[in-house]
Design a protein around this motif. Structure first.
Motif, PDB file in Angstrom:
ATOM      1  N   THR A  17      33.695  52.674  45.112  1.00  0.00           N
ATOM      2  CA  THR A  17      33.188  51.357  45.508  1.00  0.00           C
ATOM      3  C   THR A  17      32.875  50.512  44.279  1.00  0.00           C
ATOM      4  O   THR A  17      33.172  49.314  44.248  1.00  0.00           O
ATOM      5  N   THR A  18      32.309  51.134  43.251  1.00  0.00           N
ATOM      6  CA  THR A  18      32.085  50.427  41.977  1.00  0.00           C
ATOM      7  C   THR A  18      33.409  49.890  41.447  1.00  0.00           C
ATOM      8  O   THR A  18      33.497  48.744  40.978  1.00  0.00           O
ATOM      9  N   SER A  19      34.455  50.718  41.537  1.00  0.00           N
ATOM     10  CA  SER A  19      35.777  50.326  41.036  1.00  0.00           C
ATOM     11  C   SER A  19      36.407  49.244  41.904  1.00  0.00           C
ATOM     12  O   SER A  19      37.005  48.298  41.389  1.00  0.00           O
ATOM     13  N   SER A  20      36.267  49.370  43.227  1.00  0.00           N
ATOM     14  CA  SER A  20      36.792  48.331  44.136  1.00  0.00           C
ATOM     15  C   SER A  20      36.156  46.982  43.836  1.00  0.00           C
ATOM     16  O   SER A  20      36.846  45.954  43.764  1.00  0.00           O
ATOM     17  N   ALA A  21      34.835  46.990  43.656  1.00  0.00           N
ATOM     18  CA  ALA A  21      34.102  45.752  43.372  1.00  0.00           C
ATOM     19  C   ALA A  21      34.533  45.162  42.033  1.00  0.00           C
ATOM     20  O   ALA A  21      34.778  43.952  41.916  1.00  0.00           O
ATOM     21  N   ALA A  22      34.649  46.022  41.012  1.00  0.00           N
ATOM     22  CA  ALA A  22      35.019  45.545  39.671  1.00  0.00           C
ATOM     23  C   ALA A  22      36.450  45.021  39.640  1.00  0.00           C
ATOM     24  O   ALA A  22      36.721  43.938  39.088  1.00  0.00           O
ATOM     25  N   ILE A  23      37.367  45.755  40.251  1.00  0.00           N
ATOM     26  CA  ILE A  23      38.782  45.351  40.215  1.00  0.00           C
ATOM     27  C   ILE A  23      39.010  44.097  41.055  1.00  0.00           C
ATOM     28  O   ILE A  23      39.700  43.166  40.632  1.00  0.00           O
ATOM     29  N   GLY A  24      38.395  44.054  42.246  1.00  0.00           N
ATOM     30  CA  GLY A  24      38.513  42.848  43.077  1.00  0.00           C
ATOM     31  C   GLY A  24      37.963  41.620  42.375  1.00  0.00           C
ATOM     32  O   GLY A  24      38.576  40.545  42.383  1.00  0.00           O
ATOM     33  N   THR A  25      36.808  41.778  41.726  1.00  0.00           N
ATOM     34  CA  THR A  25      36.195  40.675  40.977  1.00  0.00           C
ATOM     35  C   THR A  25      37.079  40.273  39.799  1.00  0.00           C
ATOM     36  O   THR A  25      37.266  39.075  39.526  1.00  0.00           O
ATOM     37  N   GLY A  26      37.633  41.261  39.114  1.00  0.00           N
ATOM     38  CA  GLY A  26      38.521  40.987  37.971  1.00  0.00           C
ATOM     39  C   GLY A  26      39.762  40.211  38.374  1.00  0.00           C
ATOM     40  O   GLY A  26      40.203  39.301  37.659  1.00  0.00           O
ATOM     41  N   LEU A  27      40.324  40.545  39.527  1.00  0.00           N
ATOM     42  CA  LEU A  27      41.509  39.810  40.018  1.00  0.00           C
ATOM     43  C   LEU A  27      41.139  38.362  40.343  1.00  0.00           C
ATOM     44  O   LEU A  27      41.879  37.435  40.016  1.00  0.00           O
ATOM     45  N   ALA A  28      39.959  38.175  40.966  1.00  0.00           N
ATOM     46  CA  ALA A  28      39.503  36.815  41.298  1.00  0.00           C
ATOM     47  C   ALA A  28      39.224  36.007  40.033  1.00  0.00           C
ATOM     48  O   ALA A  28      39.540  34.814  39.965  1.00  0.00           O
ATOM     49  N   LEU A  29      38.649  36.663  39.022  1.00  0.00           N
ATOM     50  CA  LEU A  29      38.383  35.987  37.735  1.00  0.00           C
ATOM     51  C   LEU A  29      39.662  35.451  37.107  1.00  0.00           C
ATOM     52  O   LEU A  29      39.649  34.459  36.379  1.00  0.00           O
ATOM     53  N   GLY A  31      42.147  34.228  38.716  1.00  0.00           N
ATOM     54  CA  GLY A  31      42.748  33.177  39.538  1.00  0.00           C
ATOM     55  C   GLY A  31      43.421  33.636  40.812  1.00  0.00           C
ATOM     56  O   GLY A  31      44.038  32.826  41.511  1.00  0.00           O
ATOM     57  N   HIS A  32      43.328  34.921  41.151  1.00  0.00           N
ATOM     58  CA  HIS A  32      43.971  35.429  42.364  1.00  0.00           C
ATOM     59  C   HIS A  32      42.970  35.444  43.517  1.00  0.00           C
ATOM     60  O   HIS A  32      41.868  35.992  43.377  1.00  0.00           O
ATOM     61  N   LYS A  33      43.346  34.848  44.635  1.00  0.00           N
ATOM     62  CA  LYS A  33      42.460  34.859  45.802  1.00  0.00           C
ATOM     63  C   LYS A  33      42.405  36.288  46.347  1.00  0.00           C
ATOM     64  O   LYS A  33      43.432  36.857  46.721  1.00  0.00           O
ATOM     65  N   THR A  34      41.206  36.859  46.360  1.00  0.00           N
ATOM     66  CA  THR A  34      41.043  38.298  46.610  1.00  0.00           C
ATOM     67  C   THR A  34      39.980  38.564  47.661  1.00  0.00           C
ATOM     68  O   THR A  34      38.942  37.907  47.688  1.00  0.00           O
ATOM     69  N   VAL A  35      40.260  39.544  48.527  1.00  0.00           N
ATOM     70  CA  VAL A  35      39.255  40.026  49.481  1.00  0.00           C
ATOM     71  C   VAL A  35      39.110  41.535  49.286  1.00  0.00           C
ATOM     72  O   VAL A  35      40.095  42.247  49.101  1.00  0.00           O
ATOM     73  N   ILE A  36      37.869  42.010  49.299  1.00  0.00           N
ATOM     74  CA  ILE A  36      37.590  43.441  49.216  1.00  0.00           C
ATOM     75  C   ILE A  36      37.096  43.884  50.583  1.00  0.00           C
ATOM     76  O   ILE A  36      36.132  43.318  51.114  1.00  0.00           O
ATOM     77  N   VAL A  37      37.771  44.876  51.158  1.00  0.00           N
ATOM     78  CA  VAL A  37      37.471  45.326  52.522  1.00  0.00           C
ATOM     79  C   VAL A  37      36.853  46.719  52.470  1.00  0.00           C
ATOM     80  O   VAL A  37      37.437  47.647  51.897  1.00  0.00           O
ATOM     81  N   ASP A  38      35.686  46.869  53.070  1.00  0.00           N
ATOM     82  CA  ASP A  38      34.981  48.150  53.097  1.00  0.00           C
ATOM     83  C   ASP A  38      35.415  48.952  54.332  1.00  0.00           C
ATOM     84  O   ASP A  38      35.142  48.564  55.461  1.00  0.00           O
TER      85      ASP A  38
END
Length: 272
Positions: A17-29, A31-38
């Motif tokens: 979950t730490t990795s999902s949050a970090a990678i999803g945030t990194g993709l958004a940073l 410029g990629h529109k990103t959604v993280i689904v739990d």
């Protein structure tokens, strides 16, 4: 075209979950529109790590059961314009997720998002299977210890045989290895597997090595993805990981034992 990424592992507590949050945030940073689904129905930690737990009104299961629309359930990140979270239900059973329901939600997300990051529960039960079933790429998270690596090897077998791509005879899910809680000093002492050992056992492309770091715990407790802590080694390592995921060549850092400065050697202090 939207890309579905699953962040998975065989063993619990490895930092998915730490990795999902970090990678999803990194993709958004970037410029990629990103959604993280739990996908972890019944436990739900992603919203805590993303700092949006008080804003959850509707969840993934509500959308699957047509009790809410996707736009009602999606939580927009307060820090980044193009980052969203779809929380899991805390009160439902794991069987609340259905293949048809998950497919419908993912197809709807594909209309809007560049990246759909699926945060998988541990193990091989239904939620984990559904998290990986529709994936285009998989990030297999493992710690540098034998039991964690062995369980990840089992997940690789499932990714190769139980996904929709495998069933339809399409091109295989692209697999990446993310090694977390890496401590070079413990590797040197023989207390932990080295990067090369893990690569040799799993035989998949290394995407990133995240050092053992107090910054990860601190960021989780504050509800901030650790990648936003640009001063921390873990934050920098996740940033490198996202760059590699997007196809850039980035050198690996934090793989060697830090050399202590003169004062540290003199007084025996450890660098944080």
């Amino acid at each position: 075209m939207a890309k579905v990424l699953v962040v998975t592992s065989g063993k619990g507590g490895v930092g998915k979950t730490t990795s999902s949050a970090a990678i999803g945030t990194g993709l958004a940073l970037r410029g990629h529109k990103t959604v993280i689904v739990d996908f972890d129905v019944g436990l739900r930690n992603l919203d805590l790590i993303m700092g949006c737990e008080r804003r959850v009104v509707y969840d993934f299961v509500n959308v699957i059961n047509n009790e809410a629309t996707l736009s009602q359930a999606l939580i927009k990140d307060k820090r980044l314009e193009n980052l969203f979270v779809l929380a899991a239900s805390q009160t439902r059973d794991k069987d609340a997720l259905t293949q048809d329901g998950v497919e419908r939600v993912i197809n709807e997300l594909k209309q809007t998002f560049d990246f759909i990051v699926c945060d998988s529960p541990a193990g091989i039960e239904k939620g984990a299977h559904l998290a990986m079933y529709f994936a285009d790429e998989a990030i297999v998270v493992t710690n540098p210890e034998v039991s964690s690596v062995r369980d990840s090897d089992r997940m690789l077998g499932l990714l190769a045989s139980k996904s929709r791509r495998a069933e339809k005879g399409e091109e295989a899910i692209k697999e990446h290895l993310l090694l977390t809680r890496y401590n070079p000093e413990r590797v040197t002492k023989g207390e932990m597997l080295g990067v090369e050992d893990v690569e040799e056992i799993l035989s998949i492309r290394l995407l990133g090595v995240i050092p053992e770091s107090q910054a990860v715990l601190k960021a989780s407790n504050q509800g901030i993805p650790v990648i936003l802590d640009e001063q921390s080694d873990a934050g920098q390592a996740y940033s490198d990981t996202v760059e590699r995921l997007l196809g850039k060549e980035v050198a690996y850092r934090f793989l060697d034992v830090k050399k202590k400065g003169f004062l540290q050697r003199l007084f025996g202090g450890g660098a944080e």
